[in-house]
Design a protein around this motif. Structure first.
Motif, PDB file in Angstrom:
ATOM      1  N   GLY A 254      23.114 -32.591   3.434  1.00 54.45           N
ATOM      2  CA  GLY A 254      23.609 -31.667   4.446  1.00 54.45           C
ATOM      3  C   GLY A 254      23.444 -32.189   5.858  1.00 54.45           C
TER       4      GLY A 254
ATOM      5  N   ASP B 283      26.743 -28.511  12.876  1.00 54.90           N
ATOM      6  CA  ASP B 283      27.516 -29.004  11.729  1.00 54.90           C
ATOM      7  C   ASP B 283      28.604 -29.944  12.243  1.00 54.90           C
ATOM      8  OD1 ASP B 283      29.214 -29.427   9.586  1.00 54.90           O
ATOM      9  OD2 ASP B 283      29.432 -27.296   9.080  1.00 54.90           O
TER      10      ASP B 283
ATOM     11  N   ALA C 254      20.873 -27.776   6.225  1.00 58.54           N
ATOM     12  CA  ALA C 254      21.844 -26.878   5.601  1.00 58.54           C
ATOM     13  C   ALA C 254      22.684 -27.633   4.587  1.00 58.54           C
ATOM     14  CB  ALA C 254      22.745 -26.272   6.671  1.00 58.54           C
ATOM     15  N   THR C 255      22.845 -27.040   3.418  1.00 52.32           N
ATOM     16  CA  THR C 255      23.753 -27.580   2.418  1.00 52.32           C
ATOM     17  C   THR C 255      24.668 -26.450   1.966  1.00 52.32           C
ATOM     18  OG1 THR C 255      22.136 -27.190   0.658  1.00 52.32           O
ATOM     19  CG2 THR C 255      22.216 -29.393   1.606  1.00 52.32           C
ATOM     20  N   GLU C 256      25.941 -26.753   1.833  1.00 51.57           N
ATOM     21  CA  GLU C 256      26.929 -25.753   1.451  1.00 51.57           C
ATOM     22  C   GLU C 256      27.389 -25.973   0.017  1.00 51.57           C
ATOM     23  OE1 GLU C 256      30.240 -25.376   4.084  1.00 51.57           O
ATOM     24  OE2 GLU C 256      28.974 -25.328   5.871  1.00 51.57           O
TER      25      GLU C 256
ATOM     26  N   THR D  70      31.222 -18.947   0.744  1.00 51.02           N
ATOM     27  CA  THR D  70      30.522 -20.211   0.897  1.00 51.02           C
ATOM     28  C   THR D  70      29.041 -19.869   0.936  1.00 51.02           C
ATOM     29  OG1 THR D  70      32.342 -21.173   2.156  1.00 51.02           O
ATOM     30  CG2 THR D  70      30.186 -22.238   2.365  1.00 51.02           C
TER      31      THR D  70
ATOM     32  N   ILE E 276      25.284 -21.128   1.767  1.00 52.45           N
ATOM     33  CA  ILE E 276      24.594 -22.150   2.556  1.00 52.45           C
ATOM     34  C   ILE E 276      23.095 -21.980   2.339  1.00 52.45           C
ATOM     35  CG2 ILE E 276      24.253 -23.175   4.835  1.00 52.45           C
ATOM     36  CD1 ILE E 276      26.853 -21.653   5.659  1.00 52.45           C
TER      37      ILE E 276
ATOM     38  N   TYR F  64      19.365 -23.178   3.381  1.00 53.24           N
ATOM     39  CA  TYR F  64      18.629 -23.808   4.478  1.00 53.24           C
ATOM     40  C   TYR F  64      17.226 -24.139   3.979  1.00 53.24           C
ATOM     41  CZ  TYR F  64      22.308 -22.114   7.585  1.00 53.24           C
ATOM     42  OH  TYR F  64      23.512 -21.875   8.195  1.00 53.24           O
TER      43      TYR F  64
ATOM     44  N   THR G  79      18.962 -18.309   2.366  1.00 55.15           N
ATOM     45  CA  THR G  79      20.221 -18.498   1.667  1.00 55.15           C
ATOM     46  C   THR G  79      21.222 -17.570   2.346  1.00 55.15           C
ATOM     47  OG1 THR G  79      19.096 -18.969  -0.420  1.00 55.15           O
ATOM     48  CG2 THR G  79      21.427 -18.355  -0.551  1.00 55.15           C
TER      49      THR G  79
END
Length: 175
Positions: A10, A62, A123-125, A146, A148, A150, A160
């Motif tokens: 991320g 981002d 962060a990852t989506e 979506t 995400i 953290y 989340t």
């Protein structure tokens, strides 16, 4: 790219005291837990924290956020047509510039612990659910989630977030 970004795939959001204070002021929340260190020391938490919706500011960090203006490129701003030189039918950041409408419909949060200054969130989506409803004017509304996650600097999941967007497909009679 940090080791944590590589591990989670991320991008990172450093949580800084000044940024937390500015965010709290921007949303009109005067709670001293967000900026007054002396006050925060006397609370059960013992330190300042970020407001609950603080991760909305993560979009500024981002590198691929599609709503950020980029010099020399058409931008889907707040006007009827994209800013810059884009004409209908052109593309902006790989997205067609058309008559369809896209909106941010909802935001949900699940907190695993408080976030505060000094944290570095990665962060990852990932995709969530998709569904469709008929619109009142005859078009279709396409909803998509979506998710995400953290993670903090220790790799622990702290928030989340679930973002719901809607794309409105207008019928031939809508204008």
């Amino acid at each position: 790219m940090s080791e944590q970004e590589k591990a989670f795939g991320g991008w990172s959001l450093p949580v800084e005291a000044g940024h937390v204070m500015q965010f709290a002021r921007a949303i009109g929340d005067p709670n001293p837990i967000y900026s007054d260190i002396e006050y925060a020391r006397e609370t059960d938490l013992g330190h300042t924290i970020a407001p609950p919706t603080f991760t909305m500011a993560a979009a500024h960090f981002d590198p691929d956020w599609p709503l950020r203006p980029r010099p020399g490129r058409p931008w889907l701003g707040s006007g009827r047509t994209p800013s810059g030189t884009a004409e209908p039918g052109a593309e902006s950041d790989g997205e067609p510039v058309s008559g369809e409408v896209r909106l941010h419909a909802e935001q949900h949060y699940e907190y695993h612990r408080h976030v505060g200054p000094g944290d570095v969130l990665t962060a990852t989506e990932r995709p969530g659910r998709n569904w469709q409803k008929d619109g009142r004017r005859g078009g279709h509304m396409h909803f998509s989630e979506t998710i995400i996650d953290y993670h903090d600097q220790n790799g622990d999941l702290v928030i989340t977030a679930r973002r719901v967007g809607v794309r409105i497909e207008r019928s031939g009679t809508d204008g």
